[in-house]
Design a protein around this motif. Structure first.
Motif, PDB file in Angstrom:
ATOM      1  N   GLN A  17       0.873  -1.169   0.000  1.00  0.00           N
ATOM      2  CA  GLN A  17       0.000   0.000   0.000  1.00  0.00           C
ATOM      3  C   GLN A  17       0.911   1.219   0.000  1.00  0.00           C
ATOM      4  OE1 GLN A  17      -2.668   0.178   3.332  1.00  0.00           O
ATOM      5  NE2 GLN A  17      -4.173   1.355   2.198  1.00  0.00           N
ATOM      6  N   TRP A  18       0.659   2.159  -0.904  1.00  0.00           N
ATOM      7  CA  TRP A  18       1.633   3.218  -1.055  1.00  0.00           C
ATOM      8  C   TRP A  18       0.978   4.564  -1.339  1.00  0.00           C
ATOM      9  CZ3 TRP A  18       1.724   5.507  -5.900  1.00  0.00           C
ATOM     10  CH2 TRP A  18       1.143   4.773  -6.935  1.00  0.00           C
ATOM     11  N   GLY A  19       1.749   5.603  -1.061  1.00  0.00           N
ATOM     12  CA  GLY A  19       1.279   6.954  -1.329  1.00  0.00           C
ATOM     13  C   GLY A  19       2.464   7.875  -1.564  1.00  0.00           C
ATOM     14  N   VAL A  20       2.210   8.979  -2.214  1.00  0.00           N
ATOM     15  CA  VAL A  20       3.271   9.923  -2.594  1.00  0.00           C
ATOM     16  C   VAL A  20       2.823  11.341  -2.255  1.00  0.00           C
ATOM     17  CG1 VAL A  20       4.581  10.880  -4.530  1.00  0.00           C
ATOM     18  CG2 VAL A  20       4.014   8.448  -4.501  1.00  0.00           C
ATOM     19  N   ALA A  21       3.767  12.139  -1.803  1.00  0.00           N
ATOM     20  CA  ALA A  21       3.535  13.580  -1.666  1.00  0.00           C
ATOM     21  C   ALA A  21       4.688  14.289  -2.355  1.00  0.00           C
ATOM     22  CB  ALA A  21       3.461  13.977  -0.194  1.00  0.00           C
ATOM     23  N   PHE A 163      11.119   6.560   0.596  1.00  0.00           N
ATOM     24  CA  PHE A 163      12.109   7.193  -0.262  1.00  0.00           C
ATOM     25  C   PHE A 163      11.835   8.692  -0.256  1.00  0.00           C
ATOM     26  CE2 PHE A 163      12.911   3.371  -3.360  1.00  0.00           C
ATOM     27  CZ  PHE A 163      13.957   2.922  -2.560  1.00  0.00           C
ATOM     28  N   ALA A 164      12.896   9.487  -0.147  1.00  0.00           N
ATOM     29  CA  ALA A 164      12.722  10.943  -0.161  1.00  0.00           C
ATOM     30  C   ALA A 164      13.863  11.583  -0.932  1.00  0.00           C
ATOM     31  CB  ALA A 164      12.676  11.496   1.259  1.00  0.00           C
ATOM     32  N   THR A 165      13.527  12.520  -1.808  1.00  0.00           N
ATOM     33  CA  THR A 165      14.570  13.240  -2.535  1.00  0.00           C
ATOM     34  C   THR A 165      15.229  14.271  -1.615  1.00  0.00           C
ATOM     35  OG1 THR A 165      13.073  14.953  -3.355  1.00  0.00           O
ATOM     36  CG2 THR A 165      13.307  12.964  -4.696  1.00  0.00           C
ATOM     37  N   ASP A 166      16.322  14.870  -2.096  1.00  0.00           N
ATOM     38  CA  ASP A 166      17.095  15.754  -1.205  1.00  0.00           C
ATOM     39  C   ASP A 166      16.464  17.134  -1.030  1.00  0.00           C
ATOM     40  OD1 ASP A 166      17.671  16.896  -3.622  1.00  0.00           O
ATOM     41  OD2 ASP A 166      19.853  16.786  -3.409  1.00  0.00           O
ATOM     42  N   GLY A 167      15.256  17.310  -1.566  1.00  0.00           N
ATOM     43  CA  GLY A 167      14.457  18.473  -1.169  1.00  0.00           C
ATOM     44  C   GLY A 167      13.836  18.297   0.205  1.00  0.00           C
ATOM     45  N   VAL A 168      14.031  17.103   0.772  1.00  0.00           N
ATOM     46  CA  VAL A 168      13.569  16.781   2.128  1.00  0.00           C
ATOM     47  C   VAL A 168      14.801  16.701   3.030  1.00  0.00           C
ATOM     48  CG1 VAL A 168      12.399  15.057   3.553  1.00  0.00           C
ATOM     49  CG2 VAL A 168      11.591  15.522   1.224  1.00  0.00           C
ATOM     50  N   ALA A 186       3.324  10.349   3.980  1.00  0.00           N
ATOM     51  CA  ALA A 186       4.144  11.081   3.008  1.00  0.00           C
ATOM     52  C   ALA A 186       3.887  12.583   3.100  1.00  0.00           C
ATOM     53  CB  ALA A 186       3.844  10.570   1.596  1.00  0.00           C
ATOM     54  N   ASN A 187       2.625  12.962   3.194  1.00  0.00           N
ATOM     55  CA  ASN A 187       2.282  14.381   3.327  1.00  0.00           C
ATOM     56  C   ASN A 187       2.886  14.987   4.588  1.00  0.00           C
ATOM     57  OD1 ASN A 187       0.708  15.238   1.066  1.00  0.00           O
ATOM     58  ND2 ASN A 187      -0.924  13.887   1.756  1.00  0.00           N
ATOM     59  N   LEU A 203       7.895   9.202  -1.004  1.00  0.00           N
ATOM     60  CA  LEU A 203       7.079   8.034  -1.333  1.00  0.00           C
ATOM     61  C   LEU A 203       7.106   7.089  -0.136  1.00  0.00           C
ATOM     62  CD1 LEU A 203       6.983   6.057  -4.656  1.00  0.00           C
ATOM     63  CD2 LEU A 203       7.038   4.861  -2.474  1.00  0.00           C
ATOM     64  N   VAL A 204       5.933   6.642   0.285  1.00  0.00           N
ATOM     65  CA  VAL A 204       5.805   5.728   1.422  1.00  0.00           C
ATOM     66  C   VAL A 204       5.093   4.472   0.943  1.00  0.00           C
ATOM     67  CG1 VAL A 204       4.823   5.392   3.735  1.00  0.00           C
ATOM     68  CG2 VAL A 204       5.744   7.648   3.069  1.00  0.00           C
TER      69      VAL A 204
END
Ligand SMILES: [Mn+2]
Length: 215
Positions: A17-21, A163-168, A186-187, A203-204
């Motif tokens: 189960q996944w979600g993206v922000a 997973f998180a890009t380096d904007g986080v 994710a949010n 992404l979670v």
């Protein structure tokens, strides 16, 4: 920074189960961050991509990398990365992290090239340590590609990949609260830890069959 509403997407399969922000720096739809969640015969592949730079000039190589991944989700991670590398040689390149879930084996293989953070939070609340971190190699897909060392991790129900890009901001996993809905997690990470100086995407993905209440 941007007051654009958060982009979200969610999906549910038997075992993931996944979600993206996501938030783009310019507030428009154009971002150098991209993701792909796709199925393959043994399970699912989850990829987060961050192209060098941001905005429209970064969106094209990010989309190209995602398209290359989508052509062959059943291949091994090093082969997928190698094909992306070849397709991106004429671009500024991307960094990316990939995780392939094998549902029958209850295992995840992950690899990272460059700086897309990966964390696996264990579903067992008594687990110590509570999580493990993806060791990614420095380098650029489409530039200087390092030797890849995919890492296989056995999974238990409730184990949650982030997973998180380096904007986080790094270290977002400290004190992290996981919500039942991965999109909400994710949010929350994006709201709390977004740097505001780069495109950002979280992404979670939670492993394990969704619990169904039986009346
Ligand atoms: Mn970035």
């Amino acid at each position: 920074v941007s007051d654009t509403p958060l982009g979200t997407a969610a999906n549910q399969t038997q075992a993931l189960q996944w979600g993206v922000a996501a938030r783009s720096l310019d507030g428009g739809g154009s971002s150098g961050d991209a993701y792909l969640v796709t199925s393959h015969p043994k399970g699912m592949l989850v990829v987060v991509i961050d192209a060098l730079g941001h905005g429209p000039e970064a969106a094209a190589p990010a989309a190209l990398a995602a398209a290359e991944v989508a052509k062959r989700p059943h291949e091994s991670l090093p082969i997928i990365v190698q094909r992306c590398h070849e397709a991106l040689l004429t671009t500024r390149g991307v960094v990316m992290s990939l995780a392939s879930f094998d549902f029958a084996e209850r295992a995840m293989t992950w690899v990272g090239i460059g700086d897309v953070a990966g964390v696996l939070v264990f579903g067992d609340p008594t687990a110590n340590p509570s999580h493990t971190v993806l060791v990614h190699r420095g380098g650029i897909v489409g530039g200087r590609l390092p030797q890849q060392r995919p890492w296989v991790i056995p999974l238990s129900d409730g184990d949650t990949l982030i997973f998180a890009t380096d904007g986080v901001q790094p270290g977002f996993e400290a004190g992290l609260v996981l919500h039942a809905d991965p999109s909400r997690t994710a949010n929350a990470i994006l709201e709390k830890h977004s740097k505001g100086t780069d495109d950002a995407l979280v992404l979670v993905a939670r492993f394990g069959a969704a619990r169904v209440r039986v009346s």
